[in-house]
Structures are given as structure tokens and as C-alpha cells.
Design an enzyme around this catalytic site. Structure first.
Site, PDB file in Angstrom:
ATOM      1  N   SER A  99       0.859  -1.185   0.000  1.00  0.00           N
ATOM      2  CA  SER A  99       0.000   0.000   0.000  1.00  0.00           C
ATOM      3  C   SER A  99       0.888   1.226   0.000  1.00  0.00           C
ATOM      4  O   SER A  99       2.050   1.155   0.455  1.00  0.00           O
ATOM      5  CB  SER A  99      -0.874  -0.002   1.261  1.00  0.00           C
ATOM      6  OG  SER A  99      -1.538   1.240   1.399  1.00  0.00           O
ATOM      7  N   TYR A 112      -2.007   0.449  10.774  1.00  0.00           N
ATOM      8  CA  TYR A 112      -1.973  -0.045   9.387  1.00  0.00           C
ATOM      9  C   TYR A 112      -0.682   0.365   8.677  1.00  0.00           C
ATOM     10  O   TYR A 112      -0.059  -0.458   8.000  1.00  0.00           O
ATOM     11  CB  TYR A 112      -3.198   0.495   8.647  1.00  0.00           C
ATOM     12  CG  TYR A 112      -3.354   0.022   7.224  1.00  0.00           C
ATOM     13  CD1 TYR A 112      -3.525  -1.328   6.930  1.00  0.00           C
ATOM     14  CD2 TYR A 112      -3.363   0.928   6.168  1.00  0.00           C
ATOM     15  CE1 TYR A 112      -3.693  -1.765   5.615  1.00  0.00           C
ATOM     16  CE2 TYR A 112      -3.530   0.510   4.850  1.00  0.00           C
ATOM     17  CZ  TYR A 112      -3.689  -0.837   4.578  1.00  0.00           C
ATOM     18  OH  TYR A 112      -3.857  -1.263   3.277  1.00  0.00           O
TER      19      TYR A 112
HETATM   20  N1  LIG Z   1      -8.847  -0.670  -0.557  1.00  0.00           N
HETATM   21  C1  LIG Z   1      -7.776   0.100  -0.483  1.00  0.00           C
HETATM   22  O1  LIG Z   1      -7.869   1.345  -0.492  1.00  0.00           O
HETATM   23  C2  LIG Z   1      -6.400  -0.521  -0.438  1.00  0.00           C
HETATM   24  C3  LIG Z   1      -5.313   0.296  -0.764  1.00  0.00           C
HETATM   25  C4  LIG Z   1      -4.032  -0.243  -0.719  1.00  0.00           C
HETATM   26  C5  LIG Z   1      -3.844  -1.547  -0.360  1.00  0.00           C
HETATM   27  N2  LIG Z   1      -4.916  -2.327  -0.020  1.00  0.00           N
HETATM   28  C6  LIG Z   1      -4.648  -3.722   0.371  1.00  0.00           C
HETATM   29  O2  LIG Z   1      -5.209  -4.576  -0.586  1.00  0.00           O
HETATM   30  C7  LIG Z   1      -5.571  -5.813   0.017  1.00  0.00           C
HETATM   31  C8  LIG Z   1      -7.015  -6.133  -0.288  1.00  0.00           C
HETATM   32  O3  LIG Z   1      -7.819  -5.069   0.168  1.00  0.00           O
HETATM   33  P1  LIG Z   1      -9.335  -4.852  -0.302  1.00  0.00           P
HETATM   34  O4  LIG Z   1      -9.539  -3.394  -0.423  1.00  0.00           O
HETATM   35  O5  LIG Z   1      -9.658  -5.744  -1.419  1.00  0.00           O
HETATM   36  O6  LIG Z   1     -10.078  -5.277   1.049  1.00  0.00           O
HETATM   37  P2  LIG Z   1     -11.221  -6.350   1.366  1.00  0.00           P
HETATM   38  O7  LIG Z   1     -12.297  -6.277   0.345  1.00  0.00           O
HETATM   39  O8  LIG Z   1     -11.554  -6.117   2.801  1.00  0.00           O
HETATM   40  O9  LIG Z   1     -10.478  -7.740   1.197  1.00  0.00           O
HETATM   41  C9  LIG Z   1      -9.654  -8.311   2.160  1.00  0.00           C
HETATM   42  C10 LIG Z   1      -9.584  -9.793   1.881  1.00  0.00           C
HETATM   43  O10 LIG Z   1      -8.683 -10.392   2.825  1.00  0.00           O
HETATM   44  C11 LIG Z   1      -9.295 -11.562   3.324  1.00  0.00           C
HETATM   45  N3  LIG Z   1      -8.786 -11.860   4.643  1.00  0.00           N
HETATM   46  C12 LIG Z   1      -8.887 -11.094   5.755  1.00  0.00           C
HETATM   47  N4  LIG Z   1      -8.339 -11.733   6.797  1.00  0.00           N
HETATM   48  C13 LIG Z   1      -7.903 -12.928   6.323  1.00  0.00           C
HETATM   49  C14 LIG Z   1      -7.241 -14.036   6.927  1.00  0.00           C
HETATM   50  N5  LIG Z   1      -6.966 -14.053   8.219  1.00  0.00           N
HETATM   51  N6  LIG Z   1      -6.904 -15.100   6.142  1.00  0.00           N
HETATM   52  C15 LIG Z   1      -7.205 -15.090   4.827  1.00  0.00           C
HETATM   53  N7  LIG Z   1      -7.820 -14.080   4.208  1.00  0.00           N
HETATM   54  C16 LIG Z   1      -8.171 -13.011   4.955  1.00  0.00           C
HETATM   55  C17 LIG Z   1     -10.774 -11.298   3.313  1.00  0.00           C
HETATM   56  O11 LIG Z   1     -11.518 -12.514   3.161  1.00  0.00           O
HETATM   57  P3  LIG Z   1     -12.199 -13.371   4.344  1.00  0.00           P
HETATM   58  O12 LIG Z   1     -12.790 -12.372   5.291  1.00  0.00           O
HETATM   59  O13 LIG Z   1     -13.197 -14.196   3.602  1.00  0.00           O
HETATM   60  O14 LIG Z   1     -11.092 -14.182   4.923  1.00  0.00           O
HETATM   61  C18 LIG Z   1     -10.922 -10.489   2.031  1.00  0.00           C
HETATM   62  O15 LIG Z   1     -11.096 -11.346   0.929  1.00  0.00           O
HETATM   63  C19 LIG Z   1      -5.263  -5.659   1.505  1.00  0.00           C
HETATM   64  O16 LIG Z   1      -4.002  -6.221   1.780  1.00  0.00           O
HETATM   65  C20 LIG Z   1      -5.237  -4.150   1.686  1.00  0.00           C
HETATM   66  O17 LIG Z   1      -4.439  -3.778   2.784  1.00  0.00           O
HETATM   67  C21 LIG Z   1      -6.199  -1.847  -0.070  1.00  0.00           C
END
Ligand SMILES: NC(=O)c1ccc[n+]([C@@H]2O[C@H](COP(=O)([O-])OP(=O)(O)OC[C@H]3O[C@@H](n4cnc5c(N)ncnc54)[C@H](OP(=O)(O)O)[C@@H]3O)[C@@H](O)[C@H]2O)c1
Length: 261
Positions: free
Chosen positions: A147, A160
Site C-alpha cells: 500500500s 496499518y
Molecule cells: N482498498 C484500499 O484502499 C487498499 C489500498 C491499498 C492496499 N490495499 C490492500 O489490498 C488488500 C485487499 O484489500 P481490499 O480493499 O480488497 O479489502 P477487502 O475487500 O476487505 O479484502 C480483504 C480480503 O482479505 C481476506 N482476509 C482477511 N483476513 C484474512 C485471513 N486471516 N486469512 C485469509 N484471508 C483473509 C478477506 O476474506 P475473508 O474475510 O473471507 O477471509 C478479504 O477477501 C489488503 O491487503 C489491503 O491492505 C487496499
């Protein structure tokens, strides 16, 4: 007699992921789901991992992929996941998230631990488990979804930003350690991405979650990040995209976001 044609249009197009197996963690929503979908379209055999099997199974079926339960914070779950795989060429470490927006003075240490567990320890745990298979593939890839929070800090974000700085360091260290191995180490660092659950998990209030993106004409969406991931993974294997920072045009820097209205 002319020799065999070398014109690229002369044979059926071979998709770039053909014959390669890609594991995507956190594939039940957001960036992980979009990445799994995109990699399947690029010809990869995709294995989706996450905790919510109902969502995962449905998604996997829609793209002809495999769904396996995975909780990256649970050593037994990671061991069973690794055991169930025949081969792995690509690991997309995407599972993660943010769970509070507290200033350090009001730090919730349980939330810090949870954030570190999933983003850093969970990522290390699965990477370690799959590394022998990735090396054995002869052309492996470990991709970290970091990120911009792993490159700069911001107020109220320390649980975070500290964890994502950890992911950044992990990627850098692993790349150094694998310098003589056939494995690329790639980090994709997105800025503001509008996904269904990310901001909601962080602030636990729909209105506050929506306020994160309010007035921003076009935040990134999950497909934009999936596009970057697929691009990095489908370069010729000697091309290592070390770090790709991607933001919406309206976000010139972490604190400089153009909002309309
Ligand atoms: N959205 C943003 O603005 C943004 C920006 C930069 C980086 N990111 C990064 O991108 C990644 C995905 O984010 P997103 O925005 O797509 O968020 P999201 O929709 O909340 O997705 C997070 C995913 O991680 C899974 N997860 C959470 N805890 C877990 C565990 N203990 N074991 C296995 N899977 C787990 C969740 O699935 P389950 O709950 O089904 O396990 C979900 O599929 C993250 O690493 C986040 O930090 C996001």
C-alpha cells in the site's frame, strides 16, 4: 518453399498464464477477487484462498477455479492449504486490511495485533510455506499487495501504516535473499481503492466509510489494481517489477486528494 510462418497471428494465441498455477489470498472480495478473476482470464490455474467459503466457492465456480479455506493467521490452516497444492508458480499475497483509525495516543493494542497478524505475520507464514514450491517451479513469483501506507505515514493510520511498512520491508528483504533463485518478488502499492469492505472494516460505519471516497471523482477500483498485478505477472520472467505505486489521478500524494463539491 517458404519456411514456417513466424507471423504472430499464424497460430492460436496462447494465454500468458497457461500452465502456471496462481494462488490468490484474500480472494473472497475486493482486490483479491478481481485479481483471481483476471488471472483466470489470462489462462492461469487459479487457487482462491480466504475464510468465507460461501463467497469463495461461488466466485471460484464462476471462473472455473479452485477454492480452498485459508486463514493466514492460523498455522494449521496454512499448513493444510499448502498441503492441498500440487504446484505453485505464483503467490499473490493480498489478504490484509486495516481495522481502526485511532491516533497513537488512543491506540487499541488488540487492533494493532490483529492488523500485524494478518498483514505481516500471515503473509510471512504463507510465503514461507509455499517458497519451496515457488522455487521448484523454476519461474516463480511472489507478489505482495502492499500500500502507499507502506511508504508514507498519516495521522490516525499507525496500526496499518506500521504493518504495511512491514510488508514493504518483507518484499525488499525477500528479493535480496532470493537473488540467485528463479523467483521474482514484486510489490504493488495502491493508493485509494474503492472496495466494498476495506474502509468499512476500518471505521465500522457506512457513512464514515463512504466519506473516505466522497467527492473523489474516480477512485481506483479493484479491477484497476488487478490489471497492474496481471501486467507485472505476465512480463517475461527476467523482468522484475520491484515496486509499482498506483493511485487515482485525483490523489497526487497521500494527503493531497482532489475532492469535488
Ligand atoms: N482498498 C484500499 O484502499 C487498499 C489500498 C491499498 C492496499 N490495499 C490492500 O489490498 C488488500 C485487499 O484489500 P481490499 O480493499 O480488497 O479489502 P477487502 O475487500 O476487505 O479484502 C480483504 C480480503 O482479505 C481476506 N482476509 C482477511 N483476513 C484474512 C485471513 N486471516 N486469512 C485469509 N484471508 C483473509 C478477506 O476474506 P475473508 O474475510 O473471507 O477471509 C478479504 O477477501 C489488503 O491487503 C489491503 O491492505 C487496499
Amino acid at each position: 518453399m517458404p519456411g514456417p510462418s513466424t507471423h504472430p497471428a499464424s497460430g492460436p494465441r496462447v494465454l500468458p498464464g497457461t500452465g502456471r498455477t496462481a494462488v490468490v489470498t484474500g480472494a473472497s472480495s475486493g482486490i483479491g477477487a478481481a485479481t483471481a478473476t483476471r488471472l483466470a482470464a489470462e489462462g492461469f490455474d487459479v487457487v482462491l484462498g480466504a475464510r468465507r467459503m460461501d463467497r469463495l466457492t461461488e466466485l471460484a465456480a464462476s471462473m472455473g477455479a479452485r477454492a480452498l479455506p485459508l486463514d493466514v493467521t492460523d498455522p494449521d490452516s496454512v499448513a493444510a492449504f499448502a498441503e492441498a497444492l500440487d504446484r505453485v508458480d505464483v503467490l499473490v499475497n493480498n489478504a490484509g486490511g486495516a481495522f481502526d483509525a485511532n491516533p497513537v495516543a488512543e491506540a487499541d493494542l488488540d487492533s494493532w495485533a490483529r492488523t500485524y497478524e494478518v498483514n505481516v505475520l500471515g503473509t510471512v507464514r504463507l510465503t514461507k510455506a509455499l517458497l519451496p514450491a515457488l522455487i521448484a517451479s523454476g519461474a516463480g513469483d511472489v507478489l505482495f499487495v502492499g500500500s502507499t501506507a507502506g511508504l508514507v505515514s498519516y495521522e490516525g493510520g499507525a496500526s496499518y501504516t506500521a504493518a504495511k511498512h512491514g510488508v514493504h520491508t518483507l518484499a525488499e528483504t525477500l528479493r535480496l535473499e532470493l537473488y540467485d533463485q528463479p523467483v521474482r518478488v514484486v510489490e504493488i502499492a495502491p493508493g485509494m481503492v474503492r472496495t466494498e469492505e476495506f474502509a468499512l472494516n476500518r471505521v465500522r460505519d457506512q457513512d464514515r466509510a463512504e466519506a473516505v471516497y466522497r467527492g473523489v471523482r474516480e477512485p481506483l477500483v479493484a479491477d484497476d489494481v488487478a490489471d497492474c498485478i496481471a501486467w507485472a505477472l505476465t512480463r517475461p520472467h527476467h523482468v522484475n517489477v520491484d515496486l509499482l505505486v498506483v493511485r487515482p489521478r485525483a490523489q497526487a500524494a497521500q494527503h493531497k486528494v482532489h475532492r469535488e463539491g
